[in-house]
Design a protein around this motif. Structure first.
Motif, PDB file in Angstrom:
ATOM      1  N   LYS A  20       0.828  -1.222   0.000  1.00 44.87           N
ATOM      2  CA  LYS A  20       0.000   0.000   0.000  1.00 44.87           C
ATOM      3  C   LYS A  20       0.859   1.267   0.000  1.00 44.87           C
ATOM      4  N   ALA A  21       2.123   1.134   0.368  1.00 45.43           N
ATOM      5  CA  ALA A  21       2.970   2.325   0.502  1.00 45.43           C
ATOM      6  C   ALA A  21       3.900   2.536  -0.694  1.00 45.43           C
ATOM      7  N   ALA A  73      -0.307   1.297   7.511  1.00 43.99           N
ATOM      8  CA  ALA A  73       0.260   1.697   6.214  1.00 43.99           C
ATOM      9  C   ALA A  73       0.618   3.179   6.239  1.00 43.99           C
ATOM     10  N   MET A  74      -0.220   3.971   6.930  1.00 43.60           N
ATOM     11  CA  MET A  74       0.065   5.407   6.933  1.00 43.60           C
ATOM     12  C   MET A  74       1.363   5.705   7.686  1.00 43.60           C
ATOM     13  N   LEU A 121       3.821   3.653   8.087  1.00 40.73           N
ATOM     14  CA  LEU A 121       4.934   3.151   7.266  1.00 40.73           C
ATOM     15  C   LEU A 121       5.294   4.190   6.196  1.00 40.73           C
ATOM     16  N   ARG A 122       4.260   4.753   5.549  1.00 41.62           N
ATOM     17  CA  ARG A 122       4.511   5.787   4.528  1.00 41.62           C
ATOM     18  C   ARG A 122       5.324   6.934   5.128  1.00 41.62           C
ATOM     19  N   ARG A 123       4.906   7.360   6.324  1.00 38.04           N
ATOM     20  CA  ARG A 123       5.609   8.470   6.985  1.00 38.04           C
ATOM     21  C   ARG A 123       7.066   8.097   7.262  1.00 38.04           C
ATOM     22  N   ARG A 177       9.091   8.211   4.121  1.00 37.64           N
ATOM     23  CA  ARG A 177       9.376   9.611   3.728  1.00 37.64           C
ATOM     24  C   ARG A 177      10.462  10.190   4.633  1.00 37.64           C
ATOM     25  N   ASP A 211       3.653   5.771  -2.901  1.00 33.10           N
ATOM     26  CA  ASP A 211       4.106   6.948  -2.166  1.00 33.10           C
ATOM     27  C   ASP A 211       5.633   6.970  -2.045  1.00 33.10           C
ATOM     28  N   LEU A 212       6.212   5.788  -1.883  1.00 36.55           N
ATOM     29  CA  LEU A 212       7.677   5.689  -1.779  1.00 36.55           C
ATOM     30  C   LEU A 212       8.333   6.175  -3.075  1.00 36.55           C
TER      31      LEU A 212
END
Ligand SMILES: Nc1ncnc2c1ncn2[C@@H]1O[C@H](COP(=O)(O)OP(=O)(O)O[C@H]2O[C@H](CO)[C@@H](O)[C@H](O)[C@H]2O)[C@@H](O)[C@H]1O
Length: 481
Positions: free
Chosen positions: A311-312, A427-428, A430-432, A435, A315-316
């Motif tokens: 899911k990330a 997932a959120m 992990l995205r952070r 980043r 964004d990565l």
């Protein structure tokens, strides 16, 4: 002190995961603590092919219906006892799965036989050798203490180590008559578990002591969220439960000498990593540019949080990083990553399968390794990452929590930080975290400091092997008292 270790996989002979690494490296480290270990393992075809000049030191005419020899052999510094039982182990496929990826239908018999052979070897000795302690690993060897408990021979102090509580070896009650145990063993104090037979449960019940592979995980498994049904039994035995963090074999995993790399390096020659990054870009068909390269070396499963990573991914890529994945597992997750690779050619790539040499190159050529596990008893890939200057990005759970220091303001200011940690595990978040890692990578001094601090961390077996040796001593003292 003499120890019999019983394990279903042992590096470098046969490996499907971290258990093999530990079963292969711990005996070597224990040697330096005055403990000699002989390891009993199944004679799978790969094992029989690899060993040279084995000596028959024992045999069974009827090991749960099978004929078996026990072969003593030395292999790359390991003292092995190989259970050569062709009816159980000489077949195509892997240690646990057949060629179609399904469990061998008689796994209950194969690993009960391994355990029975282990119990008998411990109790009667073999070829004139007698162990002081038996140390068994995971459900496949968990019946060793149960066989000892329910036999007439003397019991040898035992330790069971949980590497993965998700696999428990649970079978129906109909197998019980074939296990060659007395009827009273089928009870709550024995092998019975929810009306059937539970191998791990039986081992946790009968073993003198229990350990798992990190202090945090030893606490977590006392809760319903992580105990997977065994939290009650474990809480009852909490006084006998120990958390000892895994180490790694720092001779096998040494960036200065590792032959799987295009270029070797140390903390003072980190620039040499660039050649490995190029080698990876070639192997994965990724763009050769200055963007950070993150990697994954993992089973592709829910435990490992791979659905969160799927899911990330977009964004990565959006944040400017590339991603190389080595792994196999759930078909749906493989497809998700294949689809991500198709969406992002040159930025995301997946190699499916199991490739030990490539796993070394990935630690040496990637800038960071992503480990977003939902639960992780210890985890080894973050330890390899620390040793290789491949910054771990980890979920705050179990052993990941115990081995990686987050690049928080305080962590960086103290010069202690070795990676990026995130939680709660979503997932959120992990995205952070990804980043945040990309930003840190952009601050090259900070990034290099993270790499160097990681490479300074002691991830060897030295301290933990001494803890195991002490635990063995405590058990021996218990026997005397
Ligand atoms: N596709 C691939 N190709 C090549 N190599 C691959 C690979 N996929 C994984 N590996 C290797 O397999 C090992 C996996 O070890 P882990 O500790 O990450 O997890 P595992 O869940 O197997 O082990 C369980 O037991 C170990 C040992 O105690 C615990 O650390 C862990 O938390 C627990 O879940 C590593 O050596 C890794 O490099």
């Amino acid at each position: 002190m003499e120890v019999l270790s019983v394990a279903s996989e042992v590096y470098p002979l046969v490996k499907t995961g971290g258990l093999a690494d530990v079963a292969g490296a711990l005996p070597l480290a224990l040697k330096q603590n005055g403990v000699s270990v002989r390891t009993l393992m199944p004679g799978y075809p790969a094992v029989m092919r690899a060993i040279n000049n084995p000596k028959v030191v024992g045999s069974f005419d009827d090991l749960l219906g099978a004929k078996a020899d026990v072969l003593a052999v030395e292999h790359q510094g390991l003292d092995l006892l190989v259970l050569d039982a062709p009816a159980l182990f000489d077949r195509p496929g892997g240690p646990y799965l057949d060629t179609n990826g399904k469990d061998h239908a008689d796994n209950w018999l194969r690993f009960a036989a391994l355990s029975k052979a282990g119990a008998q070897t411990a109790q009667d000795g073999i070829g004139g050798w007698r162990p002081d302690i038996v140390h068994v690993h995971d459900w496949q060897a968990a019946m060793v203490p149960a066989y000892m408990r329910f036999s007439d021979a003397r019991e040898v102090p035992s330790l069971i180590t949980i590497h993965n509580i998700a696999f428990q070896g649970q079978y129906g009650a109909e197998i019980f008559p074939d296990l060659d145990l007395p009827q009273h063993a089928f009870g709550i104090d024995g092998v019975e578990y929810f009306g059937g037979v539970g191998y791990l449960k039986a081992g946790l019940q009968a073993s003198w002591a229990i350990s798992t592979v990190s202090p945090s995980y030893a606490e977590e498994i006392l809760t319903p969220e992580f105990g997977m049904g065994l939290e009650g039994l474990l809480s009852h035995r909490a006084g006998d439960l120990h958390g000892i963090v895994n180490g790694i074999d720092d001779a096998v995993w040494d960036p200065a000498t590792d032959r799987n790399l295009r270029a070797n390096y140390t903390a003072t020659t980190l620039k040499n990593r660039a050649a490995n990054k190029i080698a990876l870009a070639e192997r994965f068909g990724l763009d050769r540019d200055r963007a950070p390269l993150f990697c994954v070396v993992s089973r592709l499963t829910w435990q490992k949080g791979m659905d969160l990573l799927a899911k990330a991914v977009d964004d990565l890529v959006d944040a400017g990083a590339k991603l190389a994945i080595l792994g196999s597992g759930d078909a749906a997750l493989e497809q998700a990553f294949q689809a991500a690779a198709a969406r992002h050619p040159g930025r995301v790539s997946l190699v499916t399968g199991y490739d030990e040499p490539l796993s070394h190159l990935m630690q040496a050529g990637s800038d960071a390794i992503i480990i977003p596990s939902r639960f992780e008893p210890c985890g080894l890939t973050q330890l390899y990452g620390l040793r290789y200057g491949c910054v771990p990005i980890v979920a705050r759970t179990g052993g990941l929590n115990d081995t990686v220091i987050d690049a928080s303001h305080a962590g960086l200011a103290a010069g202690a930080a070795t990676g990026v940690a995130f939680g709660p595990i979503t997932a959120m978040n992990l995205r952070r975290a990804l980043r945040r890692a990309v930003t840190l990578y952009g601050e090259s001094k900070t990034w290099t400091a993270l790499q160097k601090q990681g490479m300074k961390t002691d991830v060897s077996w030295m301290k933990s092997a001494a803890l195991y040796a002490n635990l063995y001593k405590t058990l021996l003292a218990k026997k005397g008292s």
